[in-house]
Design a protein around this motif. Structure first.
Motif, short mmCIF file in Angstrom:
data_model
loop_
_atom_site.label_atom_id
_atom_site.label_comp_id
_atom_site.label_asym_id
_atom_site.label_seq_id
_atom_site.Cartn_x
_atom_site.Cartn_y
_atom_site.Cartn_z
N TYR A 157 -36.04 21.10 -9.83
CA TYR A 157 -36.31 19.91 -10.38
C TYR A 157 -35.30 18.87 -9.94
N ALA A 158 -34.14 19.21 -9.74
CA ALA A 158 -33.32 18.23 -9.38
C ALA A 158 -33.41 17.85 -7.81
N LEU A 159 -33.85 18.90 -6.93
CA LEU A 159 -34.10 18.43 -5.50
C LEU A 159 -35.38 17.67 -5.27
N GLU A 160 -36.45 17.99 -6.51
CA GLU A 160 -37.94 17.26 -6.46
C GLU A 160 -37.43 15.69 -7.03
N LEU A 161 -36.58 15.64 -7.92
CA LEU A 161 -36.28 14.35 -8.50
C LEU A 161 -35.58 13.44 -7.24
N GLN B 72 -30.56 12.04 -0.97
CA GLN B 72 -30.33 13.14 -0.51
C GLN B 72 -29.15 13.83 -1.56
N ILE B 73 -29.00 15.18 -2.02
CA ILE B 73 -27.90 15.68 -2.70
C ILE B 73 -28.09 17.08 -2.37
N GLN B 74 -27.08 17.68 -2.46
CA GLN B 74 -26.67 19.20 -1.98
C GLN B 74 -26.66 19.76 -3.36
N TYR B 75 -27.31 20.96 -3.43
CA TYR B 75 -27.48 21.65 -4.61
C TYR B 75 -27.01 23.06 -4.13
N VAL B 76 -26.01 23.69 -4.90
CA VAL B 76 -25.45 25.17 -4.59
C VAL B 76 -25.77 25.74 -5.81
N LEU B 77 -26.75 26.87 -5.50
CA LEU B 77 -26.95 27.74 -6.69
C LEU B 77 -26.03 28.85 -6.70
N SER B 78 -25.12 28.69 -7.73
CA SER B 78 -23.87 29.50 -7.97
C SER B 78 -23.29 29.63 -9.28
N LEU C 290 -26.46 5.16 -6.11
CA LEU C 290 -25.00 4.17 -6.11
C LEU C 290 -24.55 4.27 -5.00
N GLY C 291 -24.62 5.46 -3.89
CA GLY C 291 -24.12 5.35 -2.71
C GLY C 291 -23.06 6.54 -2.54
N ALA C 292 -22.98 7.22 -3.69
CA ALA C 292 -22.04 8.68 -3.47
C ALA C 292 -22.69 9.87 -2.68
N ASP C 293 -22.02 10.81 -2.21
CA ASP C 293 -22.41 12.06 -1.35
C ASP C 293 -22.14 12.92 -2.43
N VAL C 294 -23.02 13.59 -3.13
CA VAL C 294 -23.16 14.44 -4.30
C VAL C 294 -23.50 15.86 -4.05
N THR C 295 -22.52 16.66 -4.54
CA THR C 295 -22.99 18.07 -4.64
C THR C 295 -22.98 18.62 -6.04
N VAL C 296 -24.05 19.29 -6.11
CA VAL C 296 -24.60 19.94 -7.61
C VAL C 296 -24.16 21.32 -7.51
N VAL C 297 -23.43 21.79 -8.46
CA VAL C 297 -23.29 23.55 -8.57
C VAL C 297 -23.92 23.91 -9.94
N ASP C 298 -24.92 24.71 -10.05
CA ASP C 298 -25.44 25.38 -11.19
C ASP C 298 -26.14 26.53 -11.05
N PHE C 299 -25.97 27.47 -12.08
CA PHE C 299 -26.60 28.66 -11.77
C PHE C 299 -28.27 28.77 -12.02
N SER C 300 -28.78 27.78 -12.44
CA SER C 300 -30.09 27.97 -12.73
C SER C 300 -31.18 27.36 -11.53
#
Length: 261
Positions: A89-93, A100-106, A73-83
């Motif tokens: 799965y999220a980055l492959e999706l 593109q999404i940023q995924y912070v493992l934390s 939908l056009g957002a600049d998204v950063t995910v935070v999760d510890f798994s």
């Protein structure tokens, strides 16, 4: 530490395969999300307005379904999760969806300083999040720090009436039975199978992983948000949105919208 580590270990034991079983492989899942990304976000989208170009932090964003939909939908998204399995799965999706999404493992409570200072316009948290914290005030302190002045927290989670009071039996509307068996003011930890285990074969040893949870009352949730300088604009209690028949008359989820002034 034991509470956090047990939950982290459980979420790194079979989550990727569970999401493949539930949604299909990332390529298959991407096709479905691209058909209707707004529908994947649901009624939370009405509190976000136009997300084009907005910086959104999706805390405990799990498998990335919502993050990828927001990116479409056009957002600049950063995910935070510890798994790490959720991240995979999220980055492959995202790749399959051509976004593109940023995924912070934390651990959310130990976010890197550069993420904290990033200046988000929306913090989005949804369904099955709060019960992973032993104290909500530090969580909403982080939320407050992530948000720019004038920006917004949108929180959707399971309603405490359902999580703390109601037990249900039966799988069809005709035989679905509810009983009030819980204690709303029981603040002890509960141990349950990790939520994705229902998407794994029953004979899969990974599916017996357990998590420890703290179910919160409405008063605790609202007070914790307000205590961190977030101005509550909306608190909406919702029925079962996935069915007009099941659980009729019982609050199943809620949406809380709060602004950083």
């Amino acid at each position: 530490m034991e509470f956090f580590q047990q939950n982290k270990d459980s979420w790194n034991a079979g989550a990727y395969q569970a999401w493949v079983n539930r949604f299909g492989n990332p390529t298959e899942a991407a096709i479905k999300i691209k058909e209707d990304p707004a529908g994947r976000i649901g009624n939370a989208l009405e509190y976000m307005n136009d997300v084009t170009g907005k910086k959104i932090a999706n805390l405990l964003g799990s498998n990335g379904n919502k993050a990828v939909a927001l990116a479409l939908l056009g957002a600049d998204v950063t995910v935070v999760d510890f798994s790490s399995e959720n991240k995979k799965y999220a980055l492959e999706l995202a790749k399959a969806s051509e976004v593109q999404i940023q995924y912070v493992l934390s651990d959310v409570l130990k976010l890197p300083a550069d993420i904290i200072s990033n200046g988000f316009e929306i913090v989005f948290m949804e369904h099955g999040i709060l019960h992973y914290f032993l104290d909500l005030k530090p969580l909403f302190h982080v939320v407050q720090a992530l948000l720019l002045p004038g920006s917004r927290l949108i929180l959707q989670d399971f309603h405490p009436v359902t999580t703390k009071l109601i037990s249900s039996r039966g799988t069809t509307a005709n035989i679905r039975k509810h009983k009030v068996t819980g204690d709303y003011f029981d603040f002890s930890l509960v141990e349950k199978q990790v939520s994705f285990s229902k998407f794994l074969p029953e004979d899969n040893n990974e599916s017996i992983q357990k998590v420890r949870l703290r179910n919160w009352t409405l008063g605790e949730i609202i007070t914790s948000v307000a205590s961190q300088g977030l101005y509550i604009r909306v608190f909406e209690e919702l029925p079962n949105l996935s069915s007009g028949v099941f659980d009729k008359g019982i609050p199943k989820t809620f949406t809380l919208v709060a602004d950083k002034i």
